[in-house]
Write a protein that holds these residues in place. Structure first.
Motif, PDB file in Angstrom:
ATOM      1  N   LYS A  21       0.823  -1.211   0.000  1.00  0.00           N
ATOM      2  CA  LYS A  21       0.000   0.000   0.000  1.00  0.00           C
ATOM      3  C   LYS A  21       0.857   1.260   0.000  1.00  0.00           C
ATOM      4  CE  LYS A  21      -3.661   2.431   2.504  1.00  0.00           C
ATOM      5  NZ  LYS A  21      -4.599   2.425   3.668  1.00  0.00           N
ATOM      6  N   LYS A  22       1.879   1.306   0.870  1.00  0.00           N
ATOM      7  CA  LYS A  22       2.728   2.495   0.921  1.00  0.00           C
ATOM      8  C   LYS A  22       3.511   2.669  -0.373  1.00  0.00           C
ATOM      9  CE  LYS A  22       3.236   2.910   5.944  1.00  0.00           C
ATOM     10  NZ  LYS A  22       4.176   2.905   7.092  1.00  0.00           N
ATOM     11  N   GLU A  23       3.957   1.568  -0.971  1.00  0.00           N
ATOM     12  CA  GLU A  23       4.672   1.660  -2.245  1.00  0.00           C
ATOM     13  C   GLU A  23       3.758   2.210  -3.334  1.00  0.00           C
ATOM     14  OE1 GLU A  23       6.592  -2.088  -3.187  1.00  0.00           O
ATOM     15  OE2 GLU A  23       7.090  -2.380  -1.074  1.00  0.00           O
ATOM     16  N   HIS A  24       2.537   1.726  -3.359  1.00  0.00           N
ATOM     17  CA  HIS A  24       1.539   2.201  -4.315  1.00  0.00           C
ATOM     18  C   HIS A  24       1.329   3.712  -4.169  1.00  0.00           C
ATOM     19  CE1 HIS A  24      -2.507   1.724  -6.428  1.00  0.00           C
ATOM     20  NE2 HIS A  24      -2.606   2.930  -5.894  1.00  0.00           N
ATOM     21  N   LEU A  25       1.053   4.151  -2.955  1.00  0.00           N
ATOM     22  CA  LEU A  25       0.762   5.573  -2.725  1.00  0.00           C
ATOM     23  C   LEU A  25       1.985   6.446  -2.973  1.00  0.00           C
ATOM     24  CD1 LEU A  25      -1.490   5.210   0.448  1.00  0.00           C
ATOM     25  CD2 LEU A  25      -2.223   5.741  -1.899  1.00  0.00           C
ATOM     26  N   HIS A  26       3.182   5.929  -2.671  1.00  0.00           N
ATOM     27  CA  HIS A  26       4.390   6.701  -2.947  1.00  0.00           C
ATOM     28  C   HIS A  26       4.547   6.929  -4.445  1.00  0.00           C
ATOM     29  CE1 HIS A  26       8.419   8.298  -2.101  1.00  0.00           C
ATOM     30  NE2 HIS A  26       8.728   7.763  -3.279  1.00  0.00           N
ATOM     31  N   THR A  27       4.254   5.912  -5.246  1.00  0.00           N
ATOM     32  CA  THR A  27       4.359   6.072  -6.702  1.00  0.00           C
ATOM     33  C   THR A  27       3.365   7.102  -7.196  1.00  0.00           C
ATOM     34  OG1 THR A  27       5.047   3.753  -6.908  1.00  0.00           O
ATOM     35  CG2 THR A  27       4.282   4.848  -8.910  1.00  0.00           C
ATOM     36  N   ARG A  28       2.150   7.082  -6.685  1.00  0.00           N
ATOM     37  CA  ARG A  28       1.145   8.068  -7.088  1.00  0.00           C
ATOM     38  C   ARG A  28       1.535   9.493  -6.642  1.00  0.00           C
ATOM     39  NH1 ARG A  28      -1.226   5.395 -10.579  1.00  0.00           N
ATOM     40  NH2 ARG A  28      -2.949   3.946 -10.182  1.00  0.00           N
ATOM     41  N   ASP A  29       2.255   9.581  -5.524  1.00  0.00           N
ATOM     42  CA  ASP A  29       2.562  10.898  -4.943  1.00  0.00           C
ATOM     43  C   ASP A  29       3.903  11.450  -5.417  1.00  0.00           C
ATOM     44  OD1 ASP A  29       2.018  13.082  -3.075  1.00  0.00           O
ATOM     45  OD2 ASP A  29       3.656  12.247  -1.872  1.00  0.00           O
ATOM     46  N   ARG A  30       4.901  10.551  -5.601  1.00  0.00           N
ATOM     47  CA  ARG A  30       6.251  11.020  -5.931  1.00  0.00           C
ATOM     48  C   ARG A  30       6.835  10.218  -7.087  1.00  0.00           C
ATOM     49  NH1 ARG A  30       9.737  13.007  -1.013  1.00  0.00           N
ATOM     50  NH2 ARG A  30       9.962  14.747  -2.445  1.00  0.00           N
ATOM     51  N   ALA A  31       7.639   9.187  -6.798  1.00  0.00           N
ATOM     52  CA  ALA A  31       8.197   8.371  -7.891  1.00  0.00           C
ATOM     53  C   ALA A  31       8.646   7.024  -7.355  1.00  0.00           C
ATOM     54  CB  ALA A  31       9.370   9.082  -8.565  1.00  0.00           C
ATOM     55  N   GLY A  32       8.348   5.982  -8.126  1.00  0.00           N
ATOM     56  CA  GLY A  32       8.752   4.626  -7.779  1.00  0.00           C
ATOM     57  C   GLY A  32       9.630   4.037  -8.860  1.00  0.00           C
TER      58      GLY A  32
ATOM     59  N   VAL B 165      12.549   9.062  -4.858  1.00  0.00           N
ATOM     60  CA  VAL B 165      12.405   7.733  -5.454  1.00  0.00           C
ATOM     61  C   VAL B 165      12.530   6.624  -4.414  1.00  0.00           C
ATOM     62  CG1 VAL B 165      13.262   6.148  -7.234  1.00  0.00           C
ATOM     63  CG2 VAL B 165      13.363   8.633  -7.612  1.00  0.00           C
ATOM     64  N   GLU B 166      11.613   5.658  -4.464  1.00  0.00           N
ATOM     65  CA  GLU B 166      11.666   4.460  -3.627  1.00  0.00           C
ATOM     66  C   GLU B 166      11.530   3.218  -4.511  1.00  0.00           C
ATOM     67  OE1 GLU B 166      12.280   4.254  -0.459  1.00  0.00           O
ATOM     68  OE2 GLU B 166      12.157   6.397   0.051  1.00  0.00           O
ATOM     69  N   PRO B 167      12.091   2.078  -4.082  1.00  0.00           N
ATOM     70  CA  PRO B 167      11.911   0.842  -4.854  1.00  0.00           C
ATOM     71  C   PRO B 167      10.500   0.300  -4.679  1.00  0.00           C
ATOM     72  CG  PRO B 167      13.096   0.361  -2.826  1.00  0.00           C
ATOM     73  CD  PRO B 167      12.927   1.858  -2.870  1.00  0.00           C
ATOM     74  N   ILE B 168       9.941  -0.225  -5.759  1.00  0.00           N
ATOM     75  CA  ILE B 168       8.554  -0.702  -5.751  1.00  0.00           C
ATOM     76  C   ILE B 168       8.515  -2.127  -6.296  1.00  0.00           C
ATOM     77  CG2 ILE B 168       6.193  -0.213  -6.456  1.00  0.00           C
ATOM     78  CD1 ILE B 168       7.449   2.071  -4.862  1.00  0.00           C
TER      79      ILE B 168
END
Length: 375
Positions: free
Chosen positions: A41-52, A220-223
């Motif tokens: 869930k956090k990875e999903h929302l991070h991609t929508r908000d910033r970058a994955g 950027v975070e890994p997804i």
């Protein structure tokens, strides 16, 4: 069906995934990260908000060369390849003689060749299909020595511009050769999340360096695969083998937009692809027995793939092919095939989940707005 661990391939980023705490699972013959410590869930929302950053190196990368490569490929897909401009990418479908979809893929005109990205699970069959059907004089090259990563999210453009300033002027479905830190890359402004982003093909021995540079950016975070799946579902994008298969035509799959006007019955190069008579008759008549639709749940309970669908009288009318609770949509969402009479928006259907029939409503997709960078 899971494969024996010893038979699984590893991508060039395998060691980095382990270092980052990735939970590895078998997927399409590879060991792939399904999630990282923050969770899906956090990875999903991070991609929508910033970058994955996604590892998609398991996908097949192919090159077609030859004077008539575009015409040769066009004979296998219902898509305008001959008219594809240099530096542009297009979504395509391999079809069979019954009009069913053998795979979906991306095709880029690189000027001196065509660059294809095919699904990992279909890689071997797609190569065999091409080898069996391409005429003489067309060379097929496998790019097994390249990795593929996807940078997705609203901050992707800003991050990419730091590494390769020339990418700032690219718009959705643009593609070009770019040098990043001395490495020759193929970059397209595309992806499978519904967000702005890039897919970057890079020599395998330089992939970890690039990934580390991108992950060093604070946006950027890994997804993992889990969030990749929920992101593409919210964006209304099909997953081959689930929402598309060899028994499903593009019209049944609500992919009429992927049949180029040049290839339709009244186009400049009508038909000429496997199953064209069946597909073009369906396009013209708009008559199919079933359709792919989006479903929105009235509660929060996720409705998963395989759930059977019923009408108000309890008659079976179809089944779910992809489903989850959408973290951005904040609702239970699904893709399904239903009898055509139930495909109209706002039609109520019922999904059977653990012995209960949950109400869902047919709705237009995507479930969240797509935010591709169109300039």
């Amino acid at each position: 069906m899971a494969e024996a661990a010893g038979a699984l391939h590893k991508t060039p980023l395998y060691d980095l995934h382990l270092e980052l705490g990735g939970k590895m699972v078998p997927f399409a013959g590879y060991e792939m990260p399904v999630q990282f410590p923050p969770g899906v869930k956090k990875e999903h929302l991070h991609t929508r908000d910033r970058a994955g950053l996604f590892d998609v190196s398991h996908m097949g990368q192919l090159i077609l060369r030859g004077d008539n490569a575009a015409a040769a490929l066009e004979a296998l897909v219902p898509v305008d390849i001959i008219g594809l401009p240099e530096g542009k990418q297009r979504y395509a479908l391999f079809t069979n003689d019954q009009g069913g979809v053998l795979d979906d893929l991306m095709v880029t005109n690189q000027g001196d060749c065509l660059y294809l990205v095919v699904n990992a699970a279909c890689k071997a069959q797609d190569i065999a299909h091409l080898e069996a059907n391409l005429p003489g004089g067309i060379a097929l090259e496998r790019l097994d020595d390249r990795a593929l990563v996807a940078l997705q999210g609203p901050a992707a453009g800003e991050v990419m511009a730091r590494l390769a300033p020339e990418t700032a002027g690219m718009v959705f479905m643009d593609a070009r050769r770019v040098t990043i830190d001395g490495a020759d890359c193929f970059v397209s402004r595309s992806g499978y999340t519904g967000e702005d982003g890039f897919e970057i093909s890079i020599p395998a021995d330089r992939a970890e360096d690039l990934a580390r540079q991108l992950l060093a950016c604070e946006e950027v975070e890994p997804i993992g695969l889990g969030a990749r799946d929920s992101l593409r579902l919210e964006a209304g994008l099909c997953l081959y083998g689930h929402d598309l298969d060899a028994s499903t035509t593009p019209v049944e799959a609500s992919l009429i937009w992927a049949i180029s006007k040049e290839r339709r019955a009244d186009g400049v190069r009508p038909g000429g692809f496997p199953g064209a008579d069946i597909v073009l008759e369906q396009v013209a008549s708009k008559q199919v027995s079933r359709k792919r639709v989006g479903l929105l749940g009235q509660g929060r309970a996720p409705v998963r793939e395989g759930a059977e669908l019923f009408d108000a009288e309890g008659r079976a009318i179809g089944g779910v092919t992809s489903g989850t609770f959408g973290p951005s949509a904040e609702a239970s969402i699904a893709m399904a095939y239903v009898s055509a009479e139930f495909a109209a928006p706002d039609t109520e259907v019922f999904a059977e989940v653990r012995g209960k029939r949950l109400p869902m409503r047919v709705c237009k997709m995507p479930f969240v707005p797509q935010r591709y960078h169109r300039g």
